[in-house]
Design a protein around this motif. Structure first.
Motif, PDB file in Angstrom:
ATOM      1  N   TYR A  69       0.868  -1.227   0.019  1.00 37.49           N
ATOM      2  CA  TYR A  69      -0.035   0.137  -0.059  1.00 37.49           C
ATOM      3  C   TYR A  69       1.031   1.172   0.119  1.00 37.49           C
ATOM      4  N   ILE A  70       1.925   1.320   0.757  1.00 39.37           N
ATOM      5  CA  ILE A  70       2.814   2.426   0.835  1.00 39.37           C
ATOM      6  C   ILE A  70       3.568   2.485  -0.247  1.00 39.37           C
ATOM      7  N   THR A  71       4.222   1.287  -0.778  1.00 39.20           N
ATOM      8  CA  THR A  71       5.104   1.217  -1.863  1.00 39.20           C
ATOM      9  C   THR A  71       4.511   2.042  -3.257  1.00 39.20           C
ATOM     10  N   ILE A  72       3.328   1.797  -3.523  1.00 43.20           N
ATOM     11  CA  ILE A  72       2.782   2.006  -4.984  1.00 43.20           C
ATOM     12  C   ILE A  72       2.793   3.246  -4.876  1.00 43.20           C
ATOM     13  N   PRO A  73       2.356   4.286  -4.378  1.00 46.36           N
ATOM     14  CA  PRO A  73       2.478   5.635  -4.542  1.00 46.36           C
ATOM     15  C   PRO A  73       3.876   6.395  -4.408  1.00 46.36           C
ATOM     16  N   VAL A  74       4.784   5.730  -3.648  1.00 43.39           N
ATOM     17  CA  VAL A  74       6.286   5.980  -3.706  1.00 43.39           C
ATOM     18  C   VAL A  74       6.900   5.669  -5.180  1.00 43.39           C
ATOM     19  N   ILE A  75       6.541   4.398  -5.656  1.00 45.39           N
ATOM     20  CA  ILE A  75       7.186   4.066  -7.040  1.00 45.39           C
ATOM     21  C   ILE A  75       6.621   5.089  -7.967  1.00 45.39           C
ATOM     22  N   ILE A  76       5.179   5.376  -7.890  1.00 48.17           N
ATOM     23  CA  ILE A  76       4.562   6.292  -8.873  1.00 48.17           C
ATOM     24  C   ILE A  76       5.282   7.821  -8.820  1.00 48.17           C
ATOM     25  N   LYS A  77       5.366   8.199  -7.667  1.00 43.38           N
ATOM     26  CA  LYS A  77       6.135   9.454  -7.425  1.00 43.38           C
ATOM     27  C   LYS A  77       7.410   9.545  -8.019  1.00 43.38           C
ATOM     28  N   VAL A  78       8.179   8.613  -7.803  1.00 47.05           N
ATOM     29  CA  VAL A  78       9.479   8.407  -7.992  1.00 47.05           C
ATOM     30  C   VAL A  78       9.963   7.985  -9.570  1.00 47.05           C
ATOM     31  N   CYS A  79       8.907   7.358 -10.136  1.00 48.77           N
ATOM     32  CA  CYS A  79       9.058   6.862 -11.678  1.00 48.77           C
ATOM     33  C   CYS A  79       7.458   7.612 -12.224  1.00 48.77           C
ATOM     34  N   PRO A  80       7.454   8.609 -12.724  1.00 44.94           N
ATOM     35  CA  PRO A  80       6.440   9.146 -13.531  1.00 44.94           C
ATOM     36  C   PRO A  80       5.949   8.537 -14.513  1.00 44.94           C
ATOM     37  N   SER A  81       6.911   7.788 -15.337  1.00 46.35           N
ATOM     38  CA  SER A  81       6.643   7.209 -16.453  1.00 46.35           C
ATOM     39  C   SER A  81       5.676   6.125 -16.393  1.00 46.35           C
ATOM     40  N   ILE A  82       5.594   5.657 -15.032  1.00 41.68           N
ATOM     41  CA  ILE A  82       4.576   4.456 -14.774  1.00 41.68           C
ATOM     42  C   ILE A  82       3.289   4.845 -14.653  1.00 41.68           C
ATOM     43  N   GLN A  83       3.081   6.105 -14.150  1.00 37.47           N
ATOM     44  CA  GLN A  83       1.868   6.625 -14.177  1.00 37.47           C
ATOM     45  C   GLN A  83       1.328   7.227 -15.681  1.00 37.47           C
ATOM     46  N   ALA A  84       2.194   7.461 -16.386  1.00 35.74           N
ATOM     47  CA  ALA A  84       1.725   7.614 -17.763  1.00 35.74           C
ATOM     48  C   ALA A  84       1.435   6.606 -18.477  1.00 35.74           C
ATOM     49  N   LYS A  85       2.025   5.369 -18.259  1.00 33.88           N
ATOM     50  CA  LYS A  85       1.645   4.198 -18.634  1.00 33.88           C
ATOM     51  C   LYS A  85       0.322   3.758 -18.303  1.00 33.88           C
ATOM     52  N   LEU A  86       0.011   4.025 -17.065  1.00 33.10           N
ATOM     53  CA  LEU A  86      -1.223   3.870 -16.606  1.00 33.10           C
ATOM     54  C   LEU A  86      -2.664   4.577 -17.113  1.00 33.10           C
ATOM     55  N   VAL A  87      -2.089   5.788 -17.305  1.00 35.84           N
ATOM     56  CA  VAL A  87      -3.105   6.594 -18.124  1.00 35.84           C
ATOM     57  C   VAL A  87      -3.320   6.098 -19.514  1.00 35.84           C
ATOM     58  N   PHE A  88      -2.190   6.071 -20.224  1.00 38.28           N
ATOM     59  CA  PHE A  88      -2.360   5.764 -21.868  1.00 38.28           C
ATOM     60  C   PHE A  88      -2.548   4.154 -21.990  1.00 38.28           C
ATOM     61  N   LEU A  89      -2.138   3.288 -21.322  1.00 39.74           N
ATOM     62  CA  LEU A  89      -2.164   1.990 -21.323  1.00 39.74           C
ATOM     63  C   LEU A  89      -1.326   1.742 -22.544  1.00 39.74           C
ATOM     64  N   ASN A  90      -0.353   2.328 -22.943  1.00 33.52           N
ATOM     65  CA  ASN A  90       0.400   2.053 -24.277  1.00 33.52           C
ATOM     66  C   ASN A  90       1.252   0.543 -24.158  1.00 33.52           C
ATOM     67  N   PHE A  91       1.172   0.111 -23.162  1.00 35.75           N
ATOM     68  CA  PHE A  91       1.830  -1.344 -23.065  1.00 35.75           C
ATOM     69  C   PHE A  91       0.597  -2.665 -23.609  1.00 35.75           C
ATOM     70  N   VAL A  92      -0.357  -2.147 -23.499  1.00 38.23           N
ATOM     71  CA  VAL A  92      -1.423  -2.938 -23.987  1.00 38.23           C
ATOM     72  C   VAL A  92      -1.453  -2.972 -25.622  1.00 38.23           C
ATOM     73  N   ARG A  93      -1.372  -4.172 -26.067  1.00 41.21           N
ATOM     74  CA  ARG A  93      -1.448  -4.302 -27.705  1.00 41.21           C
ATOM     75  C   ARG A  93      -2.541  -4.844 -28.193  1.00 41.21           C
ATOM     76  N   VAL A  94      -3.393  -4.008 -28.816  1.00 42.16           N
ATOM     77  CA  VAL A  94      -4.711  -4.702 -29.469  1.00 42.16           C
ATOM     78  C   VAL A  94      -4.544  -4.165 -30.914  1.00 42.16           C
ATOM     79  N   PRO A  95      -4.480  -4.771 -31.899  1.00 44.45           N
ATOM     80  CA  PRO A  95      -3.987  -6.138 -31.960  1.00 44.45           C
ATOM     81  C   PRO A  95      -2.533  -6.501 -31.439  1.00 44.45           C
TER      82      PRO A  95
END
Length: 295
Positions: A69-95
């Motif tokens: 619970y504590i680690t998730i917000p820390v990682i998101i704050k330290v690594c902003p690129s993770i938050q961008a991936k969660l917003v845009f979901l560009n790691f999901v390939r369809v097709p």
């Protein structure tokens, strides 16, 4: 031959002694019962041991959950690129076979998913279609996160003096900050100290804004907003708030601004408004059944 009296007495006394001894043996208590566990203390110790083991396992699980619970917000704050991936979901390939690292292979312009890149791609698509339909009406339709892209695109077109014929927003929000605060994921962290600093400020720092509430002040074309009351992803009140701001916008003065709510009883939630049998009539009455770009 007669037995001697003395020997008979001796035999009887000996037999009685053995019988008495055997009775004592029969009455001898088992050591495994009372002697080894007086008062049932062993059973009680077993129960305490089991309870102690269960409590330790529960504490261990609680520590792990709290750590995550504590680690998730820390990682998101330290690594902003993770938050961008969660917003845009560009790691999901369809097709799956599409390489999202090479959008130019699909005719797109942006090198990576971003608010600016998605708006540029939408503008490229708009111009491509506009060249092929000539003077026919062209409408822009955005859904959910796409409403932020749609308002960005229409704002740019209006600034150029070439607005589309209309803008349709389905399940829209005011801006990404208010949407993130209302998202179901944020419910878990809403009461965490520093929630805004960990999550909402990081979004702004990432240049992810999708500020439709600002864009409507620069849009000069008819606007239609569709929203279901039981939308759990983008709250209904955010769509209603955006409509109120659009209705008061000076740039939209003289243009038709509509808000169509869909009751919770219909069960359309976030993405099933298209199932409404009334939707064709709504679009037909609003003259929105021509060429449309869906974002």
């Amino acid at each position: 031959m007669r037995k001697r009296k003395g020997s008979a007495d001796h035999d009887s006394s000996f037999t009685g002694t053995l019988l008495e001894g055997s009775s004592d043996l029969k009455q001898c208590p088992k050591k495994t019962d009372a002697a080894s566990d007086p008062g049932g203390s062993g059973t009680a110790m077993g129960r305490r041991y089991r309870r102690g083991g269960l409590m330790w396992r529960l504490r261990k699980i609680l520590i792990w959950v709290l750590g995550i619970y504590i680690t998730i917000p820390v990682i998101i704050k330290v690594c902003p690129s993770i938050q961008a991936k969660l917003v845009f979901l560009n790691f999901v390939r369809v097709p799956y076979f599409i390489d999202l690292k090479r959008p130019q292979d699909q005719g797109m312009l942006s090198g990576s998913p971003s608010e600016k890149g998605m708006t540029s791609d939408a503008l490229f698509l708009y111009q491509w279609i506009k060249q092929r339909i000539g003077q026919k009406p062209l409408y822009i339709w955005g859904h959910s996160l796409g409403t932020g892209v749609a308002t960005n695109l229409v704002r740019r077109l209006c600034d150029r003096g070439t607005p589309p014929d209309s803008l349709i927003l389905e399940s829209p929000f005011t801006n990404i900050r208010e949407e993130a605060k209302s998202h179901p994921f944020s419910m878990v962290y809403r009461y965490l100290p520093g929630f805004d600093w960990f999550f909402l400020d990081s979004i702004t720092a990432n240049d992810i804004r999708f500020a439709s509430d600002e864009n409507v002040n620069h849009i000069s074309c008819p606007v239609l907003i569709l929203h279901a009351e039981d939308d759990a992803v983008v709250p209904f009140q955010l769509g209603k708030k955006l409509y109120d701001l659009a209705a008061q916008s000076k740039s939209l003065n003289g243009h038709k601004v509509q808000f169509i709510p869909f009751p919770s009883s219909l069960g359309y939630r976030h993405k099933f408004i298209y199932k409404s049998p009334q939707l064709p009539n709504i679009l037909r009455s609003s003259k929105y059944l021509r060429a449309t770009i869906y974002i």
